[in-house]
Design a protein around this motif. Structure first.
Motif, PDB file in Angstrom:
ATOM      1  N   ILE A 288       2.797  34.222 -15.283  1.00 46.11           N
ATOM      2  CA  ILE A 288       3.117  35.448 -16.023  1.00 46.11           C
ATOM      3  C   ILE A 288       2.612  35.226 -17.455  1.00 46.11           C
ATOM      4  CG2 ILE A 288       4.958  37.116 -16.603  1.00 46.11           C
ATOM      5  CD1 ILE A 288       4.525  36.805 -13.587  1.00 46.11           C
TER       6      ILE A 288
ATOM      7  N   HIS B 172      13.404  40.849 -27.448  1.00 42.62           N
ATOM      8  CA  HIS B 172      12.643  40.633 -26.221  1.00 42.62           C
ATOM      9  C   HIS B 172      12.960  39.248 -25.633  1.00 42.62           C
ATOM     10  CE1 HIS B 172       8.613  40.313 -24.154  1.00 42.62           C
ATOM     11  NE2 HIS B 172       8.886  41.582 -23.926  1.00 42.62           N
TER      12      HIS B 172
ATOM     13  N   GLY C 133      11.214  38.094 -22.882  1.00 43.13           N
ATOM     14  CA  GLY C 133      10.042  37.668 -22.101  1.00 43.13           C
ATOM     15  C   GLY C 133      10.169  38.007 -20.632  1.00 43.13           C
TER      16      GLY C 133
ATOM     17  N   SER D 204      11.738  38.119 -17.076  1.00 47.76           N
ATOM     18  CA  SER D 204      13.113  38.100 -16.558  1.00 47.76           C
ATOM     19  C   SER D 204      13.345  36.970 -15.552  1.00 47.76           C
ATOM     20  CB  SER D 204      13.432  39.421 -15.865  1.00 47.76           C
ATOM     21  OG  SER D 204      13.264  40.497 -16.739  1.00 47.76           O
TER      22      SER D 204
ATOM     23  N   SER E 158      14.003  48.261 -23.279  1.00 48.74           N
ATOM     24  CA  SER E 158      12.870  47.858 -24.119  1.00 48.74           C
ATOM     25  C   SER E 158      12.339  49.084 -24.856  1.00 48.74           C
ATOM     26  CB  SER E 158      11.793  47.192 -23.263  1.00 48.74           C
ATOM     27  OG  SER E 158      11.368  48.054 -22.233  1.00 48.74           O
TER      28      SER E 158
ATOM     29  N   ILE F  56      13.091  36.048  -5.512  1.00 51.71           N
ATOM     30  CA  ILE F  56      13.055  36.416  -6.937  1.00 51.71           C
ATOM     31  C   ILE F  56      12.203  37.664  -7.096  1.00 51.71           C
ATOM     32  CG2 ILE F  56      12.457  35.736  -9.299  1.00 51.71           C
ATOM     33  CD1 ILE F  56      12.753  32.822  -8.519  1.00 51.71           C
ATOM     34  N   LEU F  57      12.857  38.793  -7.280  1.00 56.17           N
ATOM     35  CA  LEU F  57      12.131  40.035  -7.540  1.00 56.17           C
ATOM     36  C   LEU F  57      12.210  40.294  -9.033  1.00 56.17           C
ATOM     37  CD1 LEU F  57      10.678  42.585  -6.421  1.00 56.17           C
ATOM     38  CD2 LEU F  57      12.913  43.690  -6.394  1.00 56.17           C
ATOM     39  N   ASP F  58      11.083  40.454  -9.676  1.00 53.60           N
ATOM     40  CA  ASP F  58      11.042  40.674 -11.121  1.00 53.60           C
ATOM     41  C   ASP F  58       9.912  41.652 -11.398  1.00 53.60           C
ATOM     42  OD1 ASP F  58      10.925  40.565 -13.861  1.00 53.60           O
ATOM     43  OD2 ASP F  58      10.145  38.514 -13.964  1.00 53.60           O
TER      44      ASP F  58
ATOM     45  N   ALA G 156       2.850  45.934 -15.967  1.00 57.25           N
ATOM     46  CA  ALA G 156       3.605  45.608 -17.185  1.00 57.25           C
ATOM     47  C   ALA G 156       2.705  45.842 -18.403  1.00 57.25           C
ATOM     48  CB  ALA G 156       4.071  44.161 -17.145  1.00 57.25           C
TER      49      ALA G 156
ATOM     50  N   LYS H 110       0.326  43.234 -19.633  1.00 52.04           N
ATOM     51  CA  LYS H 110      -0.983  43.047 -18.988  1.00 52.04           C
ATOM     52  C   LYS H 110      -2.071  43.775 -19.782  1.00 52.04           C
ATOM     53  CE  LYS H 110       0.701  42.077 -14.379  1.00 52.04           C
ATOM     54  NZ  LYS H 110       1.028  42.559 -13.056  1.00 52.04           N
TER      55      LYS H 110
ATOM     56  N   PHE I 118       6.896  36.375   0.222  1.00 53.74           N
ATOM     57  CA  PHE I 118       8.253  36.760  -0.150  1.00 53.74           C
ATOM     58  C   PHE I 118       8.237  37.055  -1.656  1.00 53.74           C
ATOM     59  CE2 PHE I 118      12.966  35.441   0.086  1.00 53.74           C
ATOM     60  CZ  PHE I 118      13.292  36.459   0.978  1.00 53.74           C
TER      61      PHE I 118
ATOM     62  N   GLY J 143       8.470  36.686  -5.375  1.00 54.06           N
ATOM     63  CA  GLY J 143       8.584  35.477  -6.201  1.00 54.06           C
ATOM     64  C   GLY J 143       7.778  34.308  -5.684  1.00 54.06           C
TER      65      GLY J 143
ATOM     66  N   ILE K  18       4.509  34.018  -4.781  1.00 53.08           N
ATOM     67  CA  ILE K  18       3.177  33.789  -5.375  1.00 53.08           C
ATOM     68  C   ILE K  18       3.336  33.046  -6.706  1.00 53.08           C
ATOM     69  CG2 ILE K  18       1.151  34.927  -6.390  1.00 53.08           C
ATOM     70  CD1 ILE K  18       1.463  37.125  -4.281  1.00 53.08           C
ATOM     71  N   GLU K  19       4.331  33.449  -7.481  1.00 57.92           N
ATOM     72  CA  GLU K  19       4.557  32.812  -8.782  1.00 57.92           C
ATOM     73  C   GLU K  19       4.980  31.344  -8.603  1.00 57.92           C
ATOM     74  OE1 GLU K  19       5.637  35.782  -7.857  1.00 57.92           O
ATOM     75  OE2 GLU K  19       5.053  37.225  -9.385  1.00 57.92           O
TER      76      GLU K  19
HETATM   77  N1  LIG Z   1      11.214  41.683 -21.413  1.00 57.51           N
HETATM   78  C1  LIG Z   1      10.588  42.821 -21.282  1.00 57.51           C
HETATM   79  O1  LIG Z   1      10.867  43.774 -22.016  1.00 57.51           O
HETATM   80  C2  LIG Z   1       9.522  42.994 -20.223  1.00 57.51           C
HETATM   81  C3  LIG Z   1       8.905  44.244 -20.083  1.00 57.51           C
HETATM   82  C4  LIG Z   1       7.977  44.406 -19.042  1.00 57.51           C
HETATM   83  C5  LIG Z   1       7.666  43.355 -18.203  1.00 57.51           C
HETATM   84  N2  LIG Z   1       8.264  42.135 -18.395  1.00 57.51           N
HETATM   85  C6  LIG Z   1       7.925  41.017 -17.495  1.00 57.51           C
HETATM   86  O2  LIG Z   1       6.580  41.141 -17.070  1.00 57.51           O
HETATM   87  C7  LIG Z   1       6.426  40.442 -15.856  1.00 57.51           C
HETATM   88  C8  LIG Z   1       5.423  41.147 -14.968  1.00 57.51           C
HETATM   89  O3  LIG Z   1       5.976  42.332 -14.387  1.00 57.51           O
HETATM   90  P1  LIG Z   1       5.143  43.125 -13.275  1.00 57.51           P
HETATM   91  O4  LIG Z   1       5.914  44.288 -12.849  1.00 57.51           O
HETATM   92  O5  LIG Z   1       3.759  43.327 -13.781  1.00 57.51           O
HETATM   93  O6  LIG Z   1       5.108  42.037 -12.100  1.00 57.51           O
HETATM   94  P2  LIG Z   1       4.198  41.993 -10.795  1.00 57.51           P
HETATM   95  O7  LIG Z   1       3.718  43.360 -10.460  1.00 57.51           O
HETATM   96  O8  LIG Z   1       3.186  40.930 -10.961  1.00 57.51           O
HETATM   97  O9  LIG Z   1       5.242  41.515  -9.704  1.00 57.51           O
HETATM   98  C9  LIG Z   1       6.396  42.288  -9.397  1.00 57.51           C
HETATM   99  C10 LIG Z   1       7.169  41.629  -8.270  1.00 57.51           C
HETATM  100  O10 LIG Z   1       6.436  41.773  -7.043  1.00 57.51           O
HETATM  101  C11 LIG Z   1       6.261  40.512  -6.430  1.00 57.51           C
HETATM  102  N3  LIG Z   1       4.933  40.499  -5.841  1.00 57.51           N
HETATM  103  C12 LIG Z   1       3.744  40.682  -6.475  1.00 57.51           C
HETATM  104  N4  LIG Z   1       2.726  40.607  -5.601  1.00 57.51           N
HETATM  105  C13 LIG Z   1       3.291  40.384  -4.381  1.00 57.51           C
HETATM  106  C14 LIG Z   1       2.772  40.238  -3.046  1.00 57.51           C
HETATM  107  N5  LIG Z   1       1.464  40.283  -2.802  1.00 57.51           N
HETATM  108  N6  LIG Z   1       3.655  40.034  -2.044  1.00 57.51           N
HETATM  109  C15 LIG Z   1       4.988  39.983  -2.270  1.00 57.51           C
HETATM  110  N7  LIG Z   1       5.530  40.112  -3.498  1.00 57.51           N
HETATM  111  C16 LIG Z   1       4.698  40.316  -4.534  1.00 57.51           C
HETATM  112  C17 LIG Z   1       6.388  39.477  -7.518  1.00 57.51           C
HETATM  113  O11 LIG Z   1       6.853  38.248  -6.993  1.00 57.51           O
HETATM  114  C18 LIG Z   1       7.407  40.133  -8.439  1.00 57.51           C
HETATM  115  O12 LIG Z   1       8.709  39.828  -8.022  1.00 57.51           O
HETATM  116  C19 LIG Z   1       7.824  40.248 -15.282  1.00 57.51           C
HETATM  117  O13 LIG Z   1       8.130  38.872 -15.385  1.00 57.51           O
HETATM  118  C20 LIG Z   1       8.730  41.048 -16.218  1.00 57.51           C
HETATM  119  O14 LIG Z   1      10.012  40.473 -16.402  1.00 57.51           O
HETATM  120  C21 LIG Z   1       9.180  41.939 -19.379  1.00 57.51           C
END
Ligand SMILES: NC(=O)c1ccc[n+]([C@@H]2O[C@H](COP(=O)([O-])OP(=O)(O)OC[C@H]3O[C@@H](n4cnc5c(N)ncnc54)[C@H](O)[C@@H]3O)[C@@H](O)[C@H]2O)c1
Length: 359
Positions: free
Chosen positions: A51, A126, A128, A130, A150, A182-184, A191, A194, A316, A318, A320-321
């Motif tokens: 991440i 913030h 970072g 979750s 946020s 771990i769903l985040d 996000a 990105k 599942f 979480g 990939i991470e």
């Molecule tokens: N603190 C803040 O204000 C804030 C704001 C925005 C985002 N964030 C962080 O940004 C990070 C990225 O968020 P995101 O939504 O872009 O994440 P993401 O789209 O990369 O992943 C979202 C979820 O989907 C799962 N996932 C992704 N690809 C998968 C697959 N092929 N198969 C199965 N599961 C899969 C991941 O394990 C994760 O749990 C997170 O850690 C989030 O906490 C923080």
């Protein structure tokens, strides 16, 4: 989620070197050694999990907020018990990482005794990624919910200006022999971090991530940052973002309804972020062995699913991470040169050692 390889040339940094670098820079900006160690651990954890949008690269923007007088580098969070299973953390405008670390720690303690612990956090910043907070609960054998609000980035569904945050919704549960759950996820298509990362790296973005200031699709990260992020699933993503605001902002006494200040804001206005955490003991209704076996069964059912065309493997949440983390613990964390330069500038500003990069 980070894609390895493709783009700009990368250098690698050992996790321990990234940790000590961040600790030093934070201490150079007035953070106590104990607090600096916590913040650094959370940022390095994000980089290890891939991440990269929420890792060590956030240091320059956080330090800018400290220099602006918007974030108090010296503040430590305080705890107030409300009932035996409910309490509140006041972050006193310090790092969100510290308030979240204390808050989830207290939620876990309460859940050990009473089965559940619920914590509201106010006047925070913030925190970072979750997933590090979910992982803290998993390390203690607990299930968890991790919510935050946020700064405005998404329109309410049907609106055209930024109102709600791209506020991640996260939750988790320990597994048995298999990987934990771990769903985040941010409630946007992607996000916002990105987009900042693509801008930093001089890359384009997919056109379904955001609209520019004129409401048009764009692949230019700078133009996207002038416009709005697009919610995932239309009104459902927008609804999840409002849900994060209800539980984290309205409930806590922190800012809400579009009044949280962003981590890149050029003013000296405190962010006033709110968070909401729940820790749950997993053996309340079935034995711990049963729970773990049932989680493993669920894991296997998911990853052994019949695959859709073109899919090599089903993961599942979480997973990939976690695989990325296993790799990066061996290879080091990849950064591009521009990122290392920006970090070194922060070290230079406070007379601390530059980032040690592997040959
Ligand atoms: N603190 C803040 O204000 C804030 C704001 C925005 C985002 N964030 C962080 O940004 C990070 C990225 O968020 P995101 O939504 O872009 O994440 P993401 O789209 O990369 O992943 C979202 C979820 O989907 C799962 N996932 C992704 N690809 C998968 C697959 N092929 N198969 C199965 N599961 C899969 C991941 O394990 C994760 O749990 C997170 O850690 C989030 O906490 C923080």
């Amino acid at each position: 989620m980070a894609q390895e390889g493709a783009e700009a040339q990368k250098v690698h940094v050992k996790p321990a070197d990234a940790q000590s670098f961040v600790e030093e820079v934070l201490q150079g900006n007035g953070v106590s050694p104990e607090n600096a160690a916590i913040v650094a651990k959370c940022l390095v954890a994000a980089d290890l999990r891939g991440i990269d949008t929420h890792g060590v690269n956030r240091i320059p923007s956080y330090m800018t907020r400290v220099r602006q007088g918007a974030l108090d580098a010296k503040a430590s969070p305080t705890w107030k018990e409300i009932t035996p299973v409910v309490g509140q953390v006041d972050a006193h405008n310090g790092f969100g990482f510290l308030a979240a670390d204390l808050g989830m720690g207290k939620a876990i303690e309460m859940a050990r005794t009473y089965g559940i612990g619920m914590v509201s956090v106010k006047h925070s910043n913030h925190f970072g990624m979750s997933a590090w907070i979910v992982q803290k609960a998993i390390d203690a054998g607990m299930m968890s919910l991790v919510f935050t609000n946020s700064s405005p980035a998404l329109p309410a569904w049907g609106g055209k200006s930024k109102l709600m945050g791209v506020s991640p919704i996260a939750c988790g549960a320990p597994g048995g022999k298999e990987k934990p759950f771990i769903l985040d996820m941010a409630p946007s298509v992607a996000a916002r971090g990105k987009i900042y990362k693509a801008k930093r790296r001089g890359e384009k973005i997919p056109t379904d991530w955001a609209l520019d200031g004129e409401g048009r699709q764009t692949d230019d990260p700078a133009k996207a940052l002038e416009g709005v992020m697009l919610p995932m699933g239309g009104p459902k993503g927008s609804g999840l973002s409002i849900m994060m605001d209800v539980f984290s902002g309205v409930l806590s006494g922190s800012a809400f309804a579009g009044h949280v200040t962003g981590p890149y804001d050029p003013s000296n206005k405190p962010a006033d972020v709110g968070h909401f955490f729940v820790a749950i003991k997993p053996d309340l209704f079935v034995s711990l062995d049963d729970f773990r076996e049932r989680m493993d069964y669920l894991y296997k059912r998911v990853v052994d699913s019949d695959k859709a065309a073109g899919v090599d493997r089903v993961f599942f949440p979480g997973e990939i991470e976690q695989i990325t983390e296993e790799t990066r613990r061996k290879t080091g964390i990849p950064y591009v040169e521009a990122e290392v330069n920006a970090l070194d500038e922060e070290a230079d500003k406070v007379g601390k050692p530059r980032l040690k990069v592997d040959a």
